[in-house]
Design a protein around this motif. Structure first.
Motif, PDB file in Angstrom:
ATOM      1  N   ARG A  40       0.830  -1.189   0.000  1.00 22.63           N
ATOM      2  CA  ARG A  40       0.000   0.000   0.000  1.00 22.63           C
ATOM      3  C   ARG A  40       0.870   1.247   0.000  1.00 22.63           C
ATOM      4  O   ARG A  40       2.018   1.217   0.431  1.00 22.63           O
ATOM      5  CB  ARG A  40      -0.947   0.012   1.201  1.00 22.63           C
ATOM      6  N   GLN A  41       0.264   2.309  -0.500  1.00 22.32           N
ATOM      7  CA  GLN A  41       0.967   3.583  -0.535  1.00 22.32           C
ATOM      8  C   GLN A  41      -0.017   4.693  -0.206  1.00 22.32           C
ATOM      9  O   GLN A  41      -1.009   4.890  -0.923  1.00 22.32           O
ATOM     10  CB  GLN A  41       1.606   3.821  -1.900  1.00 22.32           C
ATOM     11  N   ALA A  42       0.277   5.395   0.876  1.00 19.40           N
ATOM     12  CA  ALA A  42      -0.523   6.544   1.277  1.00 19.40           C
ATOM     13  C   ALA A  42       0.099   7.814   0.699  1.00 19.40           C
ATOM     14  O   ALA A  42       1.291   7.832   0.372  1.00 19.40           O
ATOM     15  CB  ALA A  42      -0.586   6.633   2.799  1.00 19.40           C
TER      16      ALA A  42
ATOM     17  N   GLU B 133       6.097   6.278   1.299  1.00 17.37           N
ATOM     18  CA  GLU B 133       6.627   5.245   0.437  1.00 17.37           C
ATOM     19  C   GLU B 133       5.706   4.025   0.421  1.00 17.37           C
ATOM     20  O   GLU B 133       4.948   3.784   1.366  1.00 17.37           O
ATOM     21  CB  GLU B 133       8.019   4.829   0.918  1.00 17.37           C
ATOM     22  N   ARG B 134       5.795   3.292  -0.663  1.00 15.51           N
ATOM     23  CA  ARG B 134       5.032   2.047  -0.749  1.00 15.51           C
ATOM     24  C   ARG B 134       5.586   1.053   0.274  1.00 15.51           C
ATOM     25  O   ARG B 134       6.806   0.912   0.420  1.00 15.51           O
ATOM     26  CB  ARG B 134       5.129   1.480  -2.162  1.00 15.51           C
ATOM     27  N   GLU B 135       4.681   0.367   0.974  1.00 12.91           N
ATOM     28  CA  GLU B 135       5.111  -0.543   2.033  1.00 12.91           C
ATOM     29  C   GLU B 135       4.386  -1.877   1.939  1.00 12.91           C
ATOM     30  O   GLU B 135       3.270  -1.966   1.409  1.00 12.91           O
ATOM     31  CB  GLU B 135       4.824   0.078   3.413  1.00 12.91           C
TER      32      GLU B 135
ATOM     33  N   TYR C 181      -3.990   0.353  -2.489  1.00 11.09           N
ATOM     34  CA  TYR C 181      -3.489  -1.000  -2.246  1.00 11.09           C
ATOM     35  C   TYR C 181      -3.163  -1.664  -3.583  1.00 11.09           C
ATOM     36  O   TYR C 181      -3.975  -1.642  -4.510  1.00 11.09           O
ATOM     37  CB  TYR C 181      -4.523  -1.817  -1.486  1.00 11.09           C
ATOM     38  N   TYR C 182      -1.973  -2.259  -3.625  1.00  9.60           N
ATOM     39  CA  TYR C 182      -1.488  -2.882  -4.837  1.00  9.60           C
ATOM     40  C   TYR C 182      -1.258  -4.377  -4.638  1.00  9.60           C
ATOM     41  O   TYR C 182      -0.716  -4.806  -3.614  1.00  9.60           O
ATOM     42  CB  TYR C 182      -0.162  -2.253  -5.275  1.00  9.60           C
TER      43      TYR C 182
ATOM     44  N   THR D   8      -5.970  -0.197  -5.996  1.00 11.26           N
ATOM     45  CA  THR D   8      -7.357   0.091  -5.642  1.00 11.26           C
ATOM     46  C   THR D   8      -7.361   0.950  -4.384  1.00 11.26           C
ATOM     47  O   THR D   8      -6.640   0.683  -3.427  1.00 11.26           O
ATOM     48  CB  THR D   8      -8.173  -1.198  -5.449  1.00 11.26           C
ATOM     49  N   GLN D   9      -8.161   1.994  -4.401  1.00 11.74           N
ATOM     50  CA  GLN D   9      -8.173   2.953  -3.288  1.00 11.74           C
ATOM     51  C   GLN D   9      -9.027   2.421  -2.138  1.00 11.74           C
ATOM     52  O   GLN D   9     -10.161   1.957  -2.338  1.00 11.74           O
ATOM     53  CB  GLN D   9      -8.743   4.294  -3.757  1.00 11.74           C
TER      54      GLN D   9
END
Length: 131
Positions: free
Chosen positions: A43-45, A49-51, A99-100, A125-126
């Motif tokens: 996920r990335q907010a 950073e993407r985590e 979310y990826y 997807t949000q």
């Protein structure tokens, strides 16, 4: 080439639940068999950073979770359907992110946590959690 498509995102109240799904396919040929590869949710907010959220090995025997979601999220997969799910409970506002779904084509039995180690990604997807 692997196509990953996420679904299930949306708006949810804090404390609620949501299930995300990821479907894997290979365009122009028969559906891609994901059963040989580890997969993960990231996920990335905004501004972050993407985590890693969670990752799972080829048969579901091994999984890995980010510290912030342990005990609240559960990752699972169905190799017969070429799908991977993320069940999210007790959602918090800080879970708000894109979310990826991702696939690690180099790994089968183990799971890895690093973003660069995953070479196929969905469009995201949000998920928005409100109080």
């Amino acid at each position: 080439q692997v196509l990953l498509v996420e679904s299930g995102g949306g708006l949810v109240q804090a404390g609620g639940s949501l299930r995300l799904s990821c479907a894997a396919s290979r365009p122009a040929v028969s559906p891609y068999t994901i059963s040989n590869n580890a997969m993960g949710w990231f996920r990335q907010a905004p501004g972050k950073e993407r985590e890693l959220v969670a990752a799972i090995n080829w048969n579901g025997a091994r999984s890995l979770y980010g510290d912030s979601v342990k005990g609240r999220f559960i990752i699972s997969r169905d190799n017969a359907k070429n799908t991977m799910d993320l069940k999210k409970d007790s959602l918090k506002q800080e879970d708000t992110a894109v979310y990826y779904c991702a696939l690690d084509s180099s790994t089968s039995h183990f799971v890895r946590a690093g973003v660069p180690e995953y070479d196929y990604w969905g469009q995201g997807t949000q998920v928005t959690v409100y109080s």
